[in-house]
Enzyme design. Structure first.
Site, PDB file in Angstrom:
ATOM      1  N   LYS A 193       0.835  -1.214   0.000  1.00 41.77           N
ATOM      2  CA  LYS A 193       0.000   0.000   0.000  1.00 41.77           C
ATOM      3  C   LYS A 193       0.871   1.266   0.000  1.00 41.77           C
ATOM      4  O   LYS A 193       2.078   1.188  -0.123  1.00 41.77           O
ATOM      5  CB  LYS A 193      -0.972  -0.043   1.179  1.00 41.77           C
ATOM      6  CG  LYS A 193      -1.848  -1.302   1.213  1.00 41.77           C
ATOM      7  CD  LYS A 193      -2.862  -1.384   0.083  1.00 41.77           C
ATOM      8  CE  LYS A 193      -3.475  -2.753  -0.093  1.00 41.77           C
ATOM      9  NZ  LYS A 193      -4.519  -3.133   0.838  1.00 41.77           N
TER      10      LYS A 193
HETATM   11  C1  LIG Z   1      -5.536  -4.246   1.194  1.00 44.47           C
HETATM   12  C2  LIG Z   1      -6.991  -3.973   1.192  1.00 44.47           C
HETATM   13  C3  LIG Z   1      -7.821  -4.309   2.269  1.00 44.47           C
HETATM   14  C4  LIG Z   1      -7.349  -5.127   3.427  1.00 44.47           C
HETATM   15  O1  LIG Z   1      -6.248  -4.581   4.072  1.00 44.47           O
HETATM   16  P1  LIG Z   1      -5.248  -5.556   4.888  1.00 44.47           P
HETATM   17  O2  LIG Z   1      -4.362  -4.567   5.592  1.00 44.47           O
HETATM   18  O3  LIG Z   1      -4.521  -6.373   3.885  1.00 44.47           O
HETATM   19  O4  LIG Z   1      -6.061  -6.354   5.823  1.00 44.47           O
HETATM   20  C5  LIG Z   1      -9.144  -3.932   2.221  1.00 44.47           C
HETATM   21  N1  LIG Z   1      -9.654  -3.290   1.165  1.00 44.47           N
HETATM   22  C6  LIG Z   1      -8.897  -2.968   0.094  1.00 44.47           C
HETATM   23  C7  LIG Z   1      -9.513  -2.233  -1.041  1.00 44.47           C
HETATM   24  C8  LIG Z   1      -7.551  -3.321   0.068  1.00 44.47           C
HETATM   25  O5  LIG Z   1      -6.805  -3.035  -0.996  1.00 44.47           O
END
Ligand SMILES: *Cc1c(COP(=O)(O)O)cnc(C)c1O
Length: 388
Positions: A193
């Site tokens: 991210k």
């Molecule tokens: C990555 C992601 C999540 C979940 O996040 P995690 O930190 O991996 O649990 C939820 N929604 C979207 C759109 C994502 O890209």
């Protein structure tokens, strides 16, 4: 997701679709916490939450253990219970919908806009009922959804707008930062991210009651405020639970990494935008693909570069690039295609725009430490496939 994390540790020649940027300063910040008194529930958590609020227009944040936990907490704060409906975008990672379902909600998938992949205002309007408690939008690829209009749609239905901003921390919509528009905004700090705490996430809300409920659910539902307790005279040690919660606390060790990373969010955003623009230019004349659009009023943080491959050639291009050590990914299969939703009666065909988008989508490598030469290698791989 595990695949992308594994991709981060393979040889230099392999380009993952996303990866973290960790500096010696980040490592130093973590080491300092490890040498101190507070590994968790300490001052680095409060600091990280305050640092995050500097990127949300001052709206308070609650740090949690993942983006998934953030969604679970946000739905808990919204009071989602069995029988409630949650209108959600299907063009997302399954967690956006799964966490609502875990609270017993019926997830009503509403279609996306054909070009941005973001929740369609018309589809969301048509999907709300008097049982709708939350409308859940996703800032797909880092491009904010139509947050002001979706907010109105949700409020007119007596529901809250939840913005899954796992892709878009640091972005803004109509001049207002992500986190300051929806009733509840959630972030993820997974390594791919826009910034990372290894695992981590946050819930952001300007509403004092939602904030208090989010803080409680993150910490077992424990009530420490004597004025709010049923049995305040039990003793100075006393804390009590009024509603069930979980332990979703993000430790100080990881919050320190988060604060250190946040100081470079602007840099990350800038480099992501440069790479995005380089891809757009390189593919502008290529008939076989569509490049991602940007709406007026959007200031995206490009988490993904979602190229769209025409004429059913997405899989072939995926394999072509993977064969060249280019770690492309597909984001996402429509959430209701997961067998868990299929088994609940959801059928293919439900959201045609999302399905059409998915059939074409291919995420190209995009992360701050990608060099121009890396980008050109990806470009050559794509252009070579089309004989261009
Ligand atoms: C990555 C992601 C999540 C979940 O996040 P995690 O930190 O991996 O649990 C939820 N929604 C979207 C759109 C994502 O890209």
């Amino acid at each position: 997701m595990a695949e992308s994390a594994a991709g981060n540790s393979t040889t230099a020649a392999f380009l993952p679709y996303g990866r973290q940027s960790v500096t010696d300063e980040d490592i130093g910040a973590v080491a300092e916490v490890l040498r101190g008194d507070w590994l968790t529930t300490g001052p680095a958590v409060t600091r990280f939450e305050a640092d995050l609020a500097e990127h949300t227009g001052g709206v308070p944040a609650v740090a949690v253990t993942s983006g998934t936990a953030a969604l679970h907490v946000a739905y808990a704060a919204a009071g989602i219970k069995p029988g409630d409906e949650v209108v959600a975008s299907p063009m997302t990672f399954v967690a956006t919908a799964a966490t609502a379902a875990l609270h017993g909600a019926k997830v009503v998938f509403a279609d996306v806009e054909p070009d941005t992949g973001n929740l369609s205002v018309e589809a969301a309007s048509a999907a709300v009922t008097d049982r709708t408690k939350v409308v859940a939008a996703v800032d797909y690829a880092g491009h904010p959804a139509e947050l002001d209009t979706l907010s109105r749609v949700a409020h007119e239905a007596g529901a809250l707008l939840l913005e899954d901003a796992a892709h878009s921390v640091g972005g803004s919509w109509q001049g207002r930062p992500v986190g300051s528009i929806a009733d509840l905004t959630t972030f993820s700090f997974f390594p791919t991210k826009n910034l990372t705490t290894a695992e981590g996430g946050a819930v952001v809300t300007a509403d004092a009651d939602l904030l208090r409920r989010a803080q409680a659910f993150r910490n077992h539902g424990l009530v420490r405020d004597k004025t709010a307790q049923r049995y305040p005279d039990e003793g100075p040690w006393h804390q009590e639970v009024h509603e069930f919660g979980l332990n979703y606390r993000l430790p100080d060790v990881l919050c320190a990494l988060g604060s250190s990373q946040l100081s470079r969010l602007g840099e990350f955003k800038k480099r992501r935008a440069e790479i995005h623009a380089r891809y757009n230019t390189a593919f502008a004349d290529l008939d076989g693909v569509l490049t991602p659009p940007s709406r007026e009023g959007a200031d995206p943080v490009w988490h993904l570069y979602p190229l769209r491959v025409r004429e059913g050639r997405r899989r072939a291009l995926f394999e072509h690039l993977r064969g060249r050590g280019i770690g492309v990914q597909v984001n996402y299969i429509p959430a209701y295609w997961h067998p868990v939703f299929e088994d609940l009666g959801y059928r293919r065909g439900l959201c045609p725009n999302a399905e059409a988008y998915y059939e074409q989508e291919l995420s190209l490598p995009l992360f701050p430490s990608l060099t121009d030469a890396d980008v050109d290698r990806v470009v050559e791989g794509v252009r070579g496939f089309f004989g261009a």
